[in-house]
Design a protein around this motif. Structure first.
Motif, PDB file in Angstrom:
ATOM      1  N   ASP A  22       0.840  -1.193   0.000  1.00  0.00           N
ATOM      2  CA  ASP A  22       0.000   0.000   0.000  1.00  0.00           C
ATOM      3  C   ASP A  22       0.877   1.246   0.000  1.00  0.00           C
ATOM      4  OD1 ASP A  22       0.872   0.484   2.626  1.00  0.00           O
ATOM      5  OD2 ASP A  22      -0.957  -0.294   3.537  1.00  0.00           O
ATOM      6  N   ILE A  23       0.265   2.398   0.120  1.00  0.00           N
ATOM      7  CA  ILE A  23       0.993   3.654  -0.008  1.00  0.00           C
ATOM      8  C   ILE A  23       2.068   3.833   1.064  1.00  0.00           C
ATOM      9  CG2 ILE A  23      -0.656   5.001   1.368  1.00  0.00           C
ATOM     10  CD1 ILE A  23      -0.215   7.284  -0.712  1.00  0.00           C
ATOM     11  N   LEU A  24       1.885   3.186   2.224  1.00  0.00           N
ATOM     12  CA  LEU A  24       2.858   3.309   3.313  1.00  0.00           C
ATOM     13  C   LEU A  24       3.776   2.083   3.422  1.00  0.00           C
ATOM     14  CD1 LEU A  24       0.727   4.965   6.139  1.00  0.00           C
ATOM     15  CD2 LEU A  24       2.336   6.052   4.549  1.00  0.00           C
ATOM     16  N   GLY A  25       3.688   1.189   2.443  1.00  0.00           N
ATOM     17  CA  GLY A  25       4.627   0.077   2.412  1.00  0.00           C
ATOM     18  C   GLY A  25       4.229  -1.165   3.179  1.00  0.00           C
ATOM     19  N   SER A  26       2.969  -1.296   3.526  1.00  0.00           N
ATOM     20  CA  SER A  26       2.513  -2.537   4.150  1.00  0.00           C
ATOM     21  C   SER A  26       2.040  -3.489   3.055  1.00  0.00           C
ATOM     22  CB  SER A  26       1.370  -2.275   5.133  1.00  0.00           C
ATOM     23  OG  SER A  26       1.830  -1.539   6.243  1.00  0.00           O
ATOM     24  N   PRO A  27       2.374  -4.771   3.153  1.00  0.00           N
ATOM     25  CA  PRO A  27       1.962  -5.717   2.104  1.00  0.00           C
ATOM     26  C   PRO A  27       0.451  -5.865   2.067  1.00  0.00           C
ATOM     27  CG  PRO A  27       2.901  -6.876   3.982  1.00  0.00           C
ATOM     28  CD  PRO A  27       3.123  -5.430   4.237  1.00  0.00           C
ATOM     29  N   VAL A  28      -0.075  -5.952   0.854  1.00  0.00           N
ATOM     30  CA  VAL A  28      -1.528  -6.096   0.695  1.00  0.00           C
ATOM     31  C   VAL A  28      -1.897  -7.394  -0.032  1.00  0.00           C
ATOM     32  CG1 VAL A  28      -1.946  -3.615   0.753  1.00  0.00           C
ATOM     33  CG2 VAL A  28      -1.536  -4.735  -1.437  1.00  0.00           C
ATOM     34  N   SER A  29      -0.890  -8.118  -0.495  1.00  0.00           N
ATOM     35  CA  SER A  29      -1.161  -9.361  -1.213  1.00  0.00           C
ATOM     36  C   SER A  29       0.072 -10.250  -1.157  1.00  0.00           C
ATOM     37  CB  SER A  29      -1.516  -9.067  -2.675  1.00  0.00           C
ATOM     38  OG  SER A  29      -1.583 -10.262  -3.432  1.00  0.00           O
ATOM     39  N   ILE A  30      -0.129 -11.567  -1.191  1.00  0.00           N
ATOM     40  CA  ILE A  30       0.993 -12.497  -1.258  1.00  0.00           C
ATOM     41  C   ILE A  30       1.011 -13.220  -2.605  1.00  0.00           C
ATOM     42  CG2 ILE A  30       1.123 -12.849   1.234  1.00  0.00           C
ATOM     43  CD1 ILE A  30      -0.408 -15.508   0.793  1.00  0.00           C
ATOM     44  N   GLU A  31       0.255 -12.688  -3.565  1.00  0.00           N
ATOM     45  CA  GLU A  31       0.254 -13.280  -4.898  1.00  0.00           C
ATOM     46  C   GLU A  31       1.658 -13.208  -5.488  1.00  0.00           C
ATOM     47  OE1 GLU A  31      -2.330 -14.874  -6.351  1.00  0.00           O
ATOM     48  OE2 GLU A  31      -3.298 -14.563  -4.411  1.00  0.00           O
ATOM     49  N   CYS A  32       1.970 -14.169  -6.362  1.00  0.00           N
ATOM     50  CA  CYS A  32       3.301 -14.256  -6.958  1.00  0.00           C
ATOM     51  C   CYS A  32       3.695 -12.936  -7.621  1.00  0.00           C
ATOM     52  CB  CYS A  32       3.332 -15.384  -7.976  1.00  0.00           C
ATOM     53  SG  CYS A  32       4.968 -15.678  -8.655  1.00  0.00           S
TER      54      CYS A  32
END
Length: 201
Positions: A22-32
């Motif tokens: 996301d905009i602050l660098g938190s992961p939003v998906s673990i898709e390849c």
């Protein structure tokens, strides 16, 4: 050291080149997201740059770089939000092993270090998926996890401590070589101690 793709307000590290964030660098998906190939190419280019600096008037042969990447041992280290990159590599491990070049690269890994991982997103801070953990336990590597109360005893984010314990116990259950250390266990949460784990591991 792999620097973040971008930083927000000189504070938030964003590894968009390894995963969707996301905009602050938190992961939003673990898709390849082809994290293994990206890491392999980063190291390949680093070795090429080193070779060119040492011998600026000569060409660095691609074969030589390939030999270095498949013959040198590797240690991967993630600190704080950087642990999300290690997690992403783990999520993509099974698919990555189907590529011969990447598999040869993966086989050179001797150790992986998670240093006080944490972020404010909704994706788990530590890998807890049994299928993924079974796969990564097959790696001929030692897993090191160093944490402090700053992350694993955060009352505002209790899931971090819970996921940390699941990660360790499940990897042990699947036979992985894993070593875990809680630093400053009897001290209060401290950002300073969070950074000191870099010196202690």
């Amino acid at each position: 050291m792999v620097t973040p793709f971008r930083r927000v307000d000189e504070t938030f590290s964003c590894y968009d080149n390894f995963m969707e964030m996301d905009i602050l660098g938190s992961p939003v998906s673990i898709e390849c997201h082809h994290a293994w190939e990206h890491l392999r190419l980063l190291l390949q280019n680093a070795w090429k740059s080193i070779g060119e600096e040492q011998a600026p008037n000569s060409m660095v042969e691609a074969g030589t770089i390939g030999d270095i990447l498949t013959e040198s041992s590797l240690t991967l280290i993630g600190f704080s939000k950087g642990c999300t990159v290690l997690n992403q590599l783990m999520y993509e491990l099974e698919d990555a092993c189907s590529n011969k070049a990447i598999l040869a690269f993966i086989r050179r890994i001797e150790a992986l270090y998670w240093l006080d991982g944490g972020h404010v997103g909704t994706i788990p801070t530590y890998v807890t998926d049994d299928n993924v953990l079974r796969e990564i336990s097959k790696l001929k590597a030692t897993f090191y996890v160093h944490v402090t109360p700053y992350q694993v005893k955060d009352e505002g984010r209790p899931h971090i401590g819970e996921e940390h314990l699941q990660f360790i116990s499940k990897l042990m259950q699947y036979g992985a070589d894993i070593k875990s250390t809680l630093h400053f266990r009897d001290e209060s949460r401290s950002l300073k101690k969070h950074f000191e784990v870099i010196k202690l591991f």
